[in-house]
Design an enzyme around this catalytic site. Structure first.
Site, PDB file in Angstrom:
ATOM      1  N   LYS A 206       0.985  -1.241   0.012  1.00 57.80           N
ATOM      2  CA  LYS A 206      -0.131   0.157  -0.088  1.00 57.80           C
ATOM      3  C   LYS A 206       0.931   1.358  -0.163  1.00 57.80           C
ATOM      4  O   LYS A 206       1.383   1.592   0.755  1.00 57.80           O
ATOM      5  CB  LYS A 206      -1.004   0.041   1.090  1.00 57.80           C
ATOM      6  CG  LYS A 206      -2.150   1.028   0.858  1.00 57.80           C
ATOM      7  CD  LYS A 206      -2.416   2.014   2.158  1.00 57.80           C
ATOM      8  CE  LYS A 206      -1.297   3.030   2.573  1.00 57.80           C
ATOM      9  NZ  LYS A 206      -1.247   4.020   1.565  1.00 57.80           N
ATOM     10  N   GLU A 282      10.067   1.218  10.684  1.00 57.80           N
ATOM     11  CA  GLU A 282      10.839   2.129  10.506  1.00 57.80           C
ATOM     12  C   GLU A 282      10.178   3.607  10.599  1.00 57.80           C
ATOM     13  O   GLU A 282       9.317   4.058   9.844  1.00 57.80           O
ATOM     14  CB  GLU A 282      11.529   2.004   9.209  1.00 57.80           C
ATOM     15  CG  GLU A 282      12.288   0.955   8.589  1.00 57.80           C
ATOM     16  CD  GLU A 282      13.393   0.600   9.446  1.00 57.80           C
ATOM     17  OE1 GLU A 282      14.075   1.538  10.191  1.00 57.80           O
ATOM     18  OE2 GLU A 282      13.737  -0.448   9.425  1.00 57.80           O
ATOM     19  N   CYS A 316      13.718  10.622   7.019  1.00 60.09           N
ATOM     20  CA  CYS A 316      13.594  10.389   8.496  1.00 60.09           C
ATOM     21  C   CYS A 316      14.828  10.500   9.165  1.00 60.09           C
ATOM     22  O   CYS A 316      15.043  10.451  10.375  1.00 60.09           O
ATOM     23  CB  CYS A 316      12.921   9.032   8.611  1.00 60.09           C
ATOM     24  SG  CYS A 316      13.510   7.872   7.655  1.00 60.09           S
ATOM     25  N   GLU A 414      10.373  15.825  14.764  1.00 59.14           N
ATOM     26  CA  GLU A 414      11.082  15.725  13.716  1.00 59.14           C
ATOM     27  C   GLU A 414      10.425  17.088  12.739  1.00 59.14           C
ATOM     28  O   GLU A 414       9.314  17.119  12.594  1.00 59.14           O
ATOM     29  CB  GLU A 414      10.425  14.499  13.019  1.00 59.14           C
ATOM     30  CG  GLU A 414      11.119  13.991  11.761  1.00 59.14           C
ATOM     31  CD  GLU A 414      10.700  12.499  11.586  1.00 59.14           C
ATOM     32  OE1 GLU A 414      11.543  11.887  11.025  1.00 59.14           O
ATOM     33  OE2 GLU A 414       9.650  12.042  11.465  1.00 59.14           O
TER      34      GLU A 414
HETATM   35  P1  ADP Z   1       3.343  10.845   7.021  1.00 61.58           P
HETATM   36  O1  ADP Z   1       2.611  11.829   8.132  1.00 61.58           O
HETATM   37  O2  ADP Z   1       4.716  10.913   6.779  1.00 61.58           O
HETATM   38  O3  ADP Z   1       2.364  10.894   5.968  1.00 61.58           O
HETATM   39  P2  ADP Z   1       2.099   8.304   7.921  1.00 61.58           P
HETATM   40  O4  ADP Z   1       2.369   7.619   8.951  1.00 61.58           O
HETATM   41  O5  ADP Z   1       0.870   9.364   7.937  1.00 61.58           O
HETATM   42  O6  ADP Z   1       3.358   9.647   7.770  1.00 61.58           O
HETATM   43  O7  ADP Z   1       2.054   7.653   6.412  1.00 61.58           O
HETATM   44  C1  ADP Z   1       2.906   6.590   5.980  1.00 61.58           C
HETATM   45  C2  ADP Z   1       2.268   5.584   5.121  1.00 61.58           C
HETATM   46  O8  ADP Z   1       1.379   5.017   6.427  1.00 61.58           O
HETATM   47  C3  ADP Z   1       1.314   6.169   4.018  1.00 61.58           C
HETATM   48  O9  ADP Z   1       1.314   5.088   3.177  1.00 61.58           O
HETATM   49  C4  ADP Z   1      -0.111   6.179   4.764  1.00 61.58           C
HETATM   50  O10 ADP Z   1      -1.078   6.130   3.723  1.00 61.58           O
HETATM   51  C5  ADP Z   1       0.102   4.866   5.819  1.00 61.58           C
HETATM   52  N1  ADP Z   1      -1.070   5.190   6.777  1.00 61.58           N
HETATM   53  C6  ADP Z   1      -1.605   6.095   7.152  1.00 61.58           C
HETATM   54  N2  ADP Z   1      -2.417   5.939   8.347  1.00 61.58           N
HETATM   55  C7  ADP Z   1      -2.339   4.652   8.472  1.00 61.58           C
HETATM   56  C8  ADP Z   1      -3.160   3.587   9.163  1.00 61.58           C
HETATM   57  N3  ADP Z   1      -3.972   4.071  10.141  1.00 61.58           N
HETATM   58  N4  ADP Z   1      -2.949   2.322   9.101  1.00 61.58           N
HETATM   59  C9  ADP Z   1      -2.128   1.749   7.774  1.00 61.58           C
HETATM   60  N5  ADP Z   1      -1.503   2.820   7.032  1.00 61.58           N
HETATM   61  C10 ADP Z   1      -1.610   4.145   7.390  1.00 61.58           C
END
Ligand code: ADP
Length: 514
Positions: A206, A282, A316, A414
């Site tokens: 995903k 990570e 990161c 961060e």
């Molecule tokens: P950022 O703030 O850097 O976008 P996120 O952790 O929100 O970091 O996003 C990193 C990845 O995790 C993206 O692919 C995002 O779509 C996915 N993501 C965000 N929320 C969820 C969740 N609740 N469950 C699974 N994947 C998620």
């Protein structure tokens, strides 16, 4: 004619190569701008027909529309990945053949490197030169894991029982769910997927909603590389949470590998606990960057520029908190400011650009609120500190601030933007204590030419990755990952494959050795 088993195996491998070469020559011009997701070897729309737009952050123009999938399609992807995991075309092939498939993929990634870089710059905004560097970096993981695929060895351990042998095998985990962020749309997909495939797993990916196009391009190349249908699947969505929860709760998923925010990582960790699932995370960092008086200041400034401004500070492992020893502070700041002010800012596709836009409005809003908070706590702007709306909605000036209070969010969290917070220190003890005061322990950097100090400080820094006299430490051969709240597990190196394998012990008894 009777052929031996080893001749048969060699023929299988050459068949893979022949079929790849046939595909490759007919598809080198294939467009890598895809509009559908890739599940079970098929290019699919969402069942509902829903799509979402992908925008170029440099000008906010729509550059693509991809399926907005839900748990319905994610479940389908898990089903095909499970089937593919047990299918003879994947389960029964040799390590050498798996290695060959990864090599095929690697060849295509290299061949289409400029096209991949073009897509990356368009969807995440980084300068084209950085996208090309990411192609080389991402590809190095496929190359590395193609080589490692042939060395997933077991052990024969001396048994304490007579007439028994102790065998240890390393087997693929099963279906792995990979969730990736937008800041390295190619490298982070490859760092996870190549390790998983080398181990013999199948994957459902995903990608981040801001950058699904690079991942779909990689899926297309995996198809041309003859990686069997169902082994590499991509589900696109802009509603990640339900799909993330499905990955955590489904017994079909044996491992989850996630790169992203600490908040989401912790959520996935908690949700996966019910099935005691293997989880590799990570997460965010808050890297210290320390310049000791023994450092080569010219090199330290160079290192600071690399450690801070790659991808406009949106990585990161970006250096967040800069500490400079009092005796060299003015000299370091003078040289650093000159280089920061000379940075060329603009759309990533423009020649010579070094700083592109931030990836989206949420990141810009966050950065602006961090700056406001820091200035309210009496920080001083040395240079930058401005939203550059005349260039585009998401551009922010490379910035240096000093006098940042320890309670400021920009210091504690961060930053994810092109801002350096600079602080003076006097003693090694003082700076190591300050550097370690964060709960984020991903990476840390320092510059020193004092050998005693190099070893002392490298050991004392509470991080998973230490860069000494360098501003960029990551490479395919080395373990990448953090401690404390920066994650669990490691990617890259031979460690990376361990995240995707299980250990099986076979006690072989009844042997007639006596
Ligand atoms: P950022 O703030 O850097 O976008 P996120 O952790 O929100 O970091 O996003 C990193 C990845 O995790 C993206 O692919 C995002 O779509 C996915 N993501 C965000 N929320 C969820 C969740 N609740 N469950 C699974 N994947 C998620």
């Amino acid at each position: 004619m009777c052929i031996t088993l080893s001749t048969f195996c060699r023929m299988c491998n050459s068949r893979l190569i022949r079929s790849f070469l046939r595909h490759k020559s007919s598809t080198t011009k294939t467009s890598l701008w895809l509009k559908q997701a890739y599940i079970g070897g098929e290019w699919l729309d969402a069942t509902s027909g829903a799509t979402f737009e992908v925008r170029n952050p440099a000008n906010m123009k729509v550059i693509g529309c991809v399926p907005n999938m839900t748990v319905v399609e994610a479940q389908k992807a898990l089903d095909v990945a499970t089937k593919a995991f047990y299918a003879p075309e994947w389960r029964q092939i040799t390590a050498r053949e798996r290695s060959q498939l990864l090599k095929n993929w690697n060849t295509l990634i290299l061949q289409r490197g400029t096209d991949l870089a073009d897509i990356m710059t368009a969807e995440c905004g980084k300068p084209l030169t950085e996208s090309l560097a990411e192609v080389a970096y991402g590809q190095s993981f496929v190359e590395w894991f193609a080589e490692e695929a042939r060395r997933i060895d077991g052990q024969l351990i001396a048994s304490s029982m007579r007439n028994q042998e102790v065998l240890v095998l390393r087997e693929p985990l099963g279906v792995a769910a990979l969730i990736t962020p937008w800041n390295f749309p190619m490298a982070l997909v490859l760092r996870k997927a190549a390790a998983a495939l080398a181990a013999g797993c199948t994957v459902v990916i995903k990608p981040a909603e801001d950058t699904p196009l690079t991942c779909l391009a990689l899926a297309k190349l995996s198809e041309i590389a003859c990686i069997p249908a169902g082994v590499f699947n991509v589900v696109t969505t802009n509603k990640a949470a339900p799909i993330g929860d499905l990955f955590c709760r489904s017994p079909q998923v044996c491992g989850i590998s996630f790169t992203g925010s600490t908040e989401v990582g912790k959520h996935l960790f908690r949700e996966s606990a019910g099935l005691l699932k293997r989880v590799s995370l990570e997460l965010g960092g808050n890297a210290p960057f320390i310049v000791f008086e023994s450092a080569d200041i010219v090199e330290a400034v160079k290192g600071a520029m690399v450690a801070k401004f790659r991808n406009a500070g949106q990585t990161c492992v970006t250096a967040n908190r800069f500490y400079v020893q009092s005796s060299v502070y003015d000299n370091f700041l003078k040289q650093l400011q000159a280089q920061v002010e000379a940075l060329k800012i603009g759309p990533g596709h423009e020649q010579g650009v070094q700083i592109g836009p931030l990836v989206n409005r949420a990141q810009l809003k966050r950065l602006k609120s961090f700056m406001k908070d820091a200035l309210q706590r009496h920080a001083k702007v040395v240079c930058g500190g401005k939203h550059l709306q005349d260039i585009g909605e998401l551009f922010y000036a490379p910035t240096i601030i000093t006098g940042v209070d320890r309670t400021a969010r920009i210091y504690r969290e961060e930053v994810f933007g092109p801002v350096i917070t600079l602080t003076k220190f006097d003693t090694e003890d003082e700076v190591v204590t300050r550097a370690n005061s964060s709960l984020r322990g991903l990476s840390g950097y320092f510059f020193s030419r004092d050998l005693q100090q190099v070893f002392r400080v490298a050991r004392r820094l509470e991080v998973g990755i230490v860069g000494v006299n360098v501003g960029l430490a990551s490479q395919a051969e080395a373990p990448f990952g953090g401690i404390k709240e920066s994650g669990v597990g490691r990617e890259g190196g031979h460690f990376g494959i361990e995240e995707f394998t299980e250990i099986k012990y076979i006690c072989l008894g009844g042997l007639k050795y006596d």
